[in-house]
Enzyme design. Structure first.
Site, PDB file in Angstrom:
ATOM      1  N   LYS A   1      -7.231  55.798 -13.584  1.00 11.88           N
ATOM      2  CA  LYS A   1      -7.224  54.536 -14.328  1.00 11.88           C
ATOM      3  C   LYS A   1      -6.331  54.635 -15.559  1.00 11.88           C
ATOM      4  O   LYS A   1      -5.508  53.751 -15.820  1.00 11.88           O
ATOM      5  CB  LYS A   1      -8.638  54.175 -14.757  1.00 11.88           C
ATOM      6  CG  LYS A   1      -8.728  53.091 -15.844  1.00 11.88           C
ATOM      7  CD  LYS A   1     -10.152  52.973 -16.356  1.00 11.88           C
ATOM      8  CE  LYS A   1     -10.261  51.948 -17.467  1.00 11.88           C
ATOM      9  NZ  LYS A   1      -9.736  52.448 -18.762  1.00 11.88           N
ATOM     10  N   ASN A   2      -6.476  55.714 -16.324  1.00  9.69           N
ATOM     11  CA  ASN A   2      -5.743  55.838 -17.581  1.00  9.69           C
ATOM     12  C   ASN A   2      -4.252  56.099 -17.382  1.00  9.69           C
ATOM     13  O   ASN A   2      -3.485  56.056 -18.334  1.00  9.69           O
ATOM     14  CB  ASN A   2      -6.347  56.948 -18.445  1.00  9.69           C
ATOM     15  CG  ASN A   2      -7.711  56.563 -18.993  1.00  9.69           C
ATOM     16  OD1 ASN A   2      -8.055  55.387 -19.058  1.00  9.69           O
ATOM     17  ND2 ASN A   2      -8.500  57.561 -19.372  1.00  9.69           N
TER      18      ASN A   2
ATOM     19  N   ARG B   1      -8.855  46.611 -22.948  1.00 10.83           N
ATOM     20  CA  ARG B   1      -8.271  47.091 -24.189  1.00 10.83           C
ATOM     21  C   ARG B   1      -6.889  47.681 -23.978  1.00 10.83           C
ATOM     22  O   ARG B   1      -6.046  47.650 -24.867  1.00 10.83           O
ATOM     23  CB  ARG B   1      -9.188  48.134 -24.842  1.00 10.83           C
ATOM     24  CG  ARG B   1     -10.555  47.590 -25.231  1.00 10.83           C
ATOM     25  CD  ARG B   1     -11.243  48.438 -26.265  1.00 10.83           C
ATOM     26  NE  ARG B   1     -10.637  48.255 -27.579  1.00 10.83           N
ATOM     27  CZ  ARG B   1     -11.270  48.473 -28.729  1.00 10.83           C
ATOM     28  NH1 ARG B   1     -12.522  48.873 -28.719  1.00 10.83           N
ATOM     29  NH2 ARG B   1     -10.657  48.317 -29.880  1.00 10.83           N
TER      30      ARG B   1
ATOM     31  N   CYS C   1     -14.187  47.746 -23.775  1.00  8.40           N
ATOM     32  CA  CYS C   1     -15.409  48.393 -24.247  1.00  8.40           C
ATOM     33  C   CYS C   1     -15.411  48.553 -25.762  1.00  8.40           C
ATOM     34  O   CYS C   1     -14.409  48.946 -26.365  1.00  8.40           O
ATOM     35  CB  CYS C   1     -15.551  49.782 -23.598  1.00  8.40           C
ATOM     36  SG  CYS C   1     -15.842  49.742 -21.824  1.00  8.40           S
TER      37      CYS C   1
ATOM     38  N   ARG D   1      -9.844  50.981 -32.390  1.00  7.13           N
ATOM     39  CA  ARG D   1      -8.618  51.591 -31.884  1.00  7.13           C
ATOM     40  C   ARG D   1      -7.460  50.883 -32.572  1.00  7.13           C
ATOM     41  O   ARG D   1      -6.797  50.037 -31.981  1.00  7.13           O
ATOM     42  CB  ARG D   1      -8.517  51.422 -30.366  1.00  7.13           C
ATOM     43  CG  ARG D   1      -9.664  52.018 -29.572  1.00  7.13           C
ATOM     44  CD  ARG D   1      -9.346  52.008 -28.102  1.00  7.13           C
ATOM     45  NE  ARG D   1     -10.531  52.229 -27.303  1.00  7.13           N
ATOM     46  CZ  ARG D   1     -10.534  52.307 -25.978  1.00  7.13           C
ATOM     47  NH1 ARG D   1      -9.414  52.159 -25.317  1.00  7.13           N
ATOM     48  NH2 ARG D   1     -11.636  52.497 -25.317  1.00  7.13           N
ATOM     49  N   PRO D   2      -7.253  51.176 -33.842  1.00  2.69           N
ATOM     50  CA  PRO D   2      -6.224  50.445 -34.576  1.00  2.69           C
ATOM     51  C   PRO D   2      -4.855  50.619 -33.955  1.00  2.69           C
ATOM     52  O   PRO D   2      -4.524  51.691 -33.438  1.00  2.69           O
ATOM     53  CB  PRO D   2      -6.290  51.063 -35.980  1.00  2.69           C
ATOM     54  CG  PRO D   2      -6.916  52.401 -35.788  1.00  2.69           C
ATOM     55  CD  PRO D   2      -7.867  52.242 -34.663  1.00  2.69           C
ATOM     56  N   ILE D   3      -4.068  49.544 -34.005  1.00  5.86           N
ATOM     57  CA  ILE D   3      -2.727  49.608 -33.411  1.00  5.86           C
ATOM     58  C   ILE D   3      -1.659  49.721 -34.498  1.00  5.86           C
ATOM     59  O   ILE D   3      -0.490  49.453 -34.246  1.00  5.86           O
ATOM     60  CB  ILE D   3      -2.467  48.395 -32.511  1.00  5.86           C
ATOM     61  CG1 ILE D   3      -2.518  47.092 -33.312  1.00  5.86           C
ATOM     62  CG2 ILE D   3      -3.457  48.366 -31.354  1.00  5.86           C
ATOM     63  CD1 ILE D   3      -2.035  45.891 -32.514  1.00  5.86           C
TER      64      ILE D   3
ATOM     65  N   ASP E   1     -13.691  60.926 -23.082  1.00  6.14           N
ATOM     66  CA  ASP E   1     -14.174  60.163 -21.936  1.00  6.14           C
ATOM     67  C   ASP E   1     -15.140  60.958 -21.067  1.00  6.14           C
ATOM     68  O   ASP E   1     -15.941  60.380 -20.323  1.00  6.14           O
ATOM     69  CB  ASP E   1     -13.004  59.696 -21.071  1.00  6.14           C
ATOM     70  CG  ASP E   1     -12.272  58.500 -21.663  1.00  6.14           C
ATOM     71  OD1 ASP E   1     -12.740  57.975 -22.692  1.00  6.14           O
ATOM     72  OD2 ASP E   1     -11.243  58.086 -21.101  1.00  6.14           O
TER      73      ASP E   1
ATOM     74  N   ILE F   1     -13.314  61.334 -31.811  1.00  2.00           N
ATOM     75  CA  ILE F   1     -12.342  60.312 -31.434  1.00  2.00           C
ATOM     76  C   ILE F   1     -12.844  58.905 -31.742  1.00  2.00           C
ATOM     77  O   ILE F   1     -12.201  58.151 -32.481  1.00  2.00           O
ATOM     78  CB  ILE F   1     -11.989  60.426 -29.934  1.00  2.00           C
ATOM     79  CG1 ILE F   1     -11.580  61.864 -29.580  1.00  2.00           C
ATOM     80  CG2 ILE F   1     -10.871  59.441 -29.589  1.00  2.00           C
ATOM     81  CD1 ILE F   1     -10.351  62.368 -30.292  1.00  2.00           C
TER      82      ILE F   1
ATOM     83  N   ARG G   1     -15.025  49.064 -14.214  1.00  2.00           N
ATOM     84  CA  ARG G   1     -13.733  49.114 -14.884  1.00  2.00           C
ATOM     85  C   ARG G   1     -13.022  50.438 -14.635  1.00  2.00           C
ATOM     86  O   ARG G   1     -11.792  50.514 -14.729  1.00  2.00           O
ATOM     87  CB  ARG G   1     -13.899  48.906 -16.400  1.00  2.00           C
ATOM     88  CG  ARG G   1     -14.265  47.493 -16.805  1.00  2.00           C
ATOM     89  CD  ARG G   1     -14.245  47.339 -18.329  1.00  2.00           C
ATOM     90  NE  ARG G   1     -12.978  47.823 -18.847  1.00  2.00           N
ATOM     91  CZ  ARG G   1     -12.856  48.779 -19.756  1.00  2.00           C
ATOM     92  NH1 ARG G   1     -13.913  49.370 -20.257  1.00  2.00           N
ATOM     93  NH2 ARG G   1     -11.672  49.152 -20.168  1.00  2.00           N
TER      94      ARG G   1
END
Length: 421
Positions: free
Chosen positions: A25-26, A95, A119, A124-126, A309, A331, A401
């Protein structure tokens, strides 16, 4: 009013048998975004049939790409890209949708999107993404929850991240492959999924060096062309099924799997007493038919550290092992949302901030639970396989997901698991 679908698991059955591991998935999500950069057609094999991948395909279609799926093969034709804006509705579906920013900037010189959904495991700042794009010459405006980026022509730059960020590293790679000049990413993320993205882009004609190390160098090219590419195996799904085998004191063989991508997951499972090894280049074997014990401590960290994860399903395993395990989550600040549900089964877990202390018990009892996020849901499934009686897990949309037919996979190796109301 519709009744919510639930996973119903009767615990106490040993996991024995073989599971073919899905595509990652990732990795699939940034790969699908990367196809936007390519002329002609890309054919992704081993693309997992997940709700998040479906959301990515809907985004591609909304941008004007031809996109169709036939089983585990997704075909994308980005020659017809006609848009650069992604609707708020589509952005909220996952996300990882922010990864389309770099691809759209690289292909069209502009993009407009809202902050992503998915989720709620923590912020998770961009900021890293946006600052990197500014260094490459993009103009960015944030207004009413939307981000607008534009650049007449992106230019290579030397970019240093304060901490490694998978998403930011991927986004800069996508923006840089068609930019003018050379881009250097320092303190880059080193995850195997970064290497998978680099391998695909290179096959399409990109010039990328150093993927998998702390410094990635990208020399911009004028165009990329689509190709046929196979998505890497999902190392987190593999870790989850290994935990399922271990918690039932079973024996499991994972095929279409890559043990080299698991990193610290393997030595941690070996610390519990499991026998685990890889063979043939694409198989992983685990035997837990012996007395197991709790590992002393687990600290999540960017790769090659222990993956965040994999922490929830491992915590479920440790909750059934004699001894005490201390988890430190570095994390995401909300990565312990599954703890309250595991304690409903009888687990003894205390948390304070980013630390969780797990005291193993020899008995869990089935209960009614609700998945709180993707990996937390996987932890509940893992624990339910051990628990006496029946466990019912709601909000399975979170689990779907990231896991392709988790019910069928576990049923095939002996689990008593079904869907119901």
């Amino acid at each position: 009013m519709s009744v919510q679908r639930r996973l119903i698991i009767k615990g106490g059955r040993r996991i024995e048998g073989e599971i073919a591991v899905q595509g990652a998935k990732n990795s699939a999500l940034p790969l699908l975004a990367a196809a936007v950069l390519c002329k002609g057609q890309t054919e992704f094999h081993n693309c997992p049939e997940l709700s998040d991948c479906g959301a990515a395909c809907r985004i591609l279609s909304s941008l004007g790409c031809g996109c169709r799926r036939e089983g585990k093969v997704v075909c994308i034709n980005a020659s017809t890209v006609s848009g650069s804006a992604i609707s708020e509705r589509l952005m909220r579906e996952m996300r990882s949708s922010i990864i389309f920013m770099g691809a759209l900037l690289g292909r069209t010189g502009q993009c407009r999107l809202s902050f992503p959904g998915g989720c709620e495991i923590g912020s998770r700042p961009i900021d890293f993404h946006l600052e990197a794009f500014r260094q490459m010459g993009a103009k960015i405006r944030e207004e009413h929850g939307c981000i607008e980026c534009s650049a007449a022509k992106l230019r290579g730059a030397k970019i240093s991240f304060p901490i490694p960020s998978v998403g930011a590293t991927e986004n800069v790679m996508l923006a840089a492959v068609l930019a003018e000049g050379t881009t250097e990413i320092h303190n880059a993320a080193r995850e195997p999924e970064i290497c998978d993205l680099a391998n695909y882009l290179t096959r399409c004609g990109a010039k990328i060096g150093g993927a998998g190390t702390g410094t990635i160098t990208i020399e911009g090219v004028k165009e990329l062309n689509g190709c046929s590419y196979t998505v890497m195996p999902d190392r987190i799904a593999a870790a989850t099924y290994l935990c399922c085998g271990a918690i039932t004191r079973g024996e499991i063989l994972l095929t279409k799997a890559d043990i080299s991508s698991l990193g610290l997951i393997v030595p941690v499972l070996e610390q519990t007493g499991c026998s685990i090894y890889g063979f043939g280049g694409d198989s992983i074997y685990l035997n837990a038919r012996k007395t197991l014990k709790a590992p002393q401590s687990i600290r999540t960290a960017p790769y090659p550290g222990f993956p965040t994860d994999a922490q929830p399903p491992l915590m479920a395993l440790c909750a059934t092992l004699p001894g005490t395990t201390i988890f430190v989550e570095t994390i995401f600040e909300n990565r312990y949302r599954h703890v309250s549900e595991l304690t409903r089964l009888g687990a003894k877990i205390n948390t304070e901030g980013r630390v969780a202390v797990v005291e193993g018990v020899n008995r869990l009892t089935g209960a009614e639970l609700e998945a709180c996020d993707l990996r937390g849901g996987a932890a509940m499934v893992t624990a339910a396989l051990f628990a006496e009686g029946t466990t019912k897990i709601g909000k399975t949309c979170y689990i779907e997901r990231g896991y392709e037919d988790i019910e069928g996979s576990l049923k095939s190796v002996g689990a008593d698991i079904r869907t119901g109301n």
